[in-house]
Design a protein around this motif. Sequence first.
Motif, PDB file in Angstrom:
ATOM      1  N   ASN A  59      47.640  36.701  27.246  1.00  0.00           N
ATOM      2  CA  ASN A  59      47.530  36.757  28.796  1.00  0.00           C
ATOM      3  C   ASN A  59      47.400  35.522  29.577  1.00  0.00           C
ATOM      4  O   ASN A  59      47.696  35.439  30.735  1.00  0.00           O
ATOM      5  CB  ASN A  59      46.342  38.069  29.316  1.00  0.00           C
ATOM      6  CG  ASN A  59      46.598  39.218  28.582  1.00  0.00           C
ATOM      7  OD1 ASN A  59      47.660  39.620  27.842  1.00  0.00           O
ATOM      8  ND2 ASN A  59      45.856  40.146  28.871  1.00  0.00           N
ATOM      9  N   LYS A  60      46.767  34.608  29.037  1.00  0.00           N
ATOM     10  CA  LYS A  60      46.698  33.439  29.564  1.00  0.00           C
ATOM     11  C   LYS A  60      47.697  32.545  29.721  1.00  0.00           C
ATOM     12  O   LYS A  60      48.025  31.600  30.606  1.00  0.00           O
ATOM     13  CB  LYS A  60      45.457  32.580  29.010  1.00  0.00           C
ATOM     14  CG  LYS A  60      44.152  33.235  28.936  1.00  0.00           C
ATOM     15  CD  LYS A  60      42.918  32.099  28.554  1.00  0.00           C
ATOM     16  CE  LYS A  60      41.628  33.100  28.612  1.00  0.00           C
ATOM     17  NZ  LYS A  60      40.621  32.792  27.837  1.00  0.00           N
ATOM     18  N   ALA A  61      48.644  32.555  28.619  1.00  0.00           N
ATOM     19  CA  ALA A  61      50.011  32.080  28.721  1.00  0.00           C
ATOM     20  C   ALA A  61      51.181  32.684  29.372  1.00  0.00           C
ATOM     21  O   ALA A  61      52.162  31.952  29.566  1.00  0.00           O
ATOM     22  CB  ALA A  61      50.551  31.552  27.281  1.00  0.00           C
ATOM     23  N   GLU A  62      51.256  33.872  29.548  1.00  0.00           N
ATOM     24  CA  GLU A  62      51.982  34.558  30.232  1.00  0.00           C
ATOM     25  C   GLU A  62      51.593  35.485  31.235  1.00  0.00           C
ATOM     26  O   GLU A  62      50.736  36.348  31.091  1.00  0.00           O
ATOM     27  CB  GLU A  62      52.681  35.426  28.969  1.00  0.00           C
ATOM     28  CG  GLU A  62      54.157  36.300  29.646  1.00  0.00           C
ATOM     29  CD  GLU A  62      54.760  36.895  28.202  1.00  0.00           C
ATOM     30  OE1 GLU A  62      55.050  36.145  27.371  1.00  0.00           O
ATOM     31  OE2 GLU A  62      54.578  38.075  28.461  1.00  0.00           O
ATOM     32  N   SER A  63      52.003  35.445  32.416  1.00  0.00           N
ATOM     33  CA  SER A  63      51.845  36.313  33.359  1.00  0.00           C
ATOM     34  C   SER A  63      52.225  37.948  33.096  1.00  0.00           C
ATOM     35  O   SER A  63      52.976  37.900  32.406  1.00  0.00           O
ATOM     36  CB  SER A  63      52.242  35.978  34.782  1.00  0.00           C
ATOM     37  OG  SER A  63      53.790  36.294  34.991  1.00  0.00           O
ATOM     38  N   PHE A  64      51.756  38.688  34.233  1.00  0.00           N
ATOM     39  CA  PHE A  64      52.116  40.203  33.974  1.00  0.00           C
ATOM     40  C   PHE A  64      53.587  40.185  34.318  1.00  0.00           C
ATOM     41  O   PHE A  64      54.303  40.924  33.752  1.00  0.00           O
ATOM     42  CB  PHE A  64      51.217  41.148  34.937  1.00  0.00           C
ATOM     43  CG  PHE A  64      51.827  42.418  35.024  1.00  0.00           C
ATOM     44  CD1 PHE A  64      51.291  43.347  33.741  1.00  0.00           C
ATOM     45  CD2 PHE A  64      52.072  43.047  35.952  1.00  0.00           C
ATOM     46  CE1 PHE A  64      51.857  44.603  33.712  1.00  0.00           C
ATOM     47  CE2 PHE A  64      52.537  44.304  36.144  1.00  0.00           C
ATOM     48  CZ  PHE A  64      52.282  45.221  34.820  1.00  0.00           C
TER      49      PHE A  64
END
Length: 130
Positions: free
Chosen positions: A71-76
């Motif tokens: 989740n920190k490397a890829e946004s929703f």
Amino acid sequence: FTFITHGTEDEFIQVLKLLFTSETTIERRIRFKTLYIRLHPSLSIKKMQNLIFLLKRDSRYKICKINFINNKAESFAETLYKTKFCIFGDSSLINIALSLEMNVISFRTSYTYKPPIQKIYLKKKNLLFF
């Protein structure tokens, strides 16, 4: 296929059980593919991996390869645009995916409550209910 989780372990395991029950339409389509899972921040990846391990030991479920999204490397939004099918249980984020015309699979995980889908999206052709 990407499963976007709500914040409960029960919802997590119920969706996986419904998804991987032998010989369902979805199970046949995902069997030889990878399921990506975007965990709610309140869920522990280690605990969810343990739950998956236990499901794999149960012959009633045919679990495909699973990768967890960082989740920190890829946004929703990136998660939504990278997948062909978004899978939801109780998450109200389903409405964002539907508003963006994403293909959505909704699993009902509660007999008390209906899925949190806004009325304007209920008749969308890109929405499948299970």
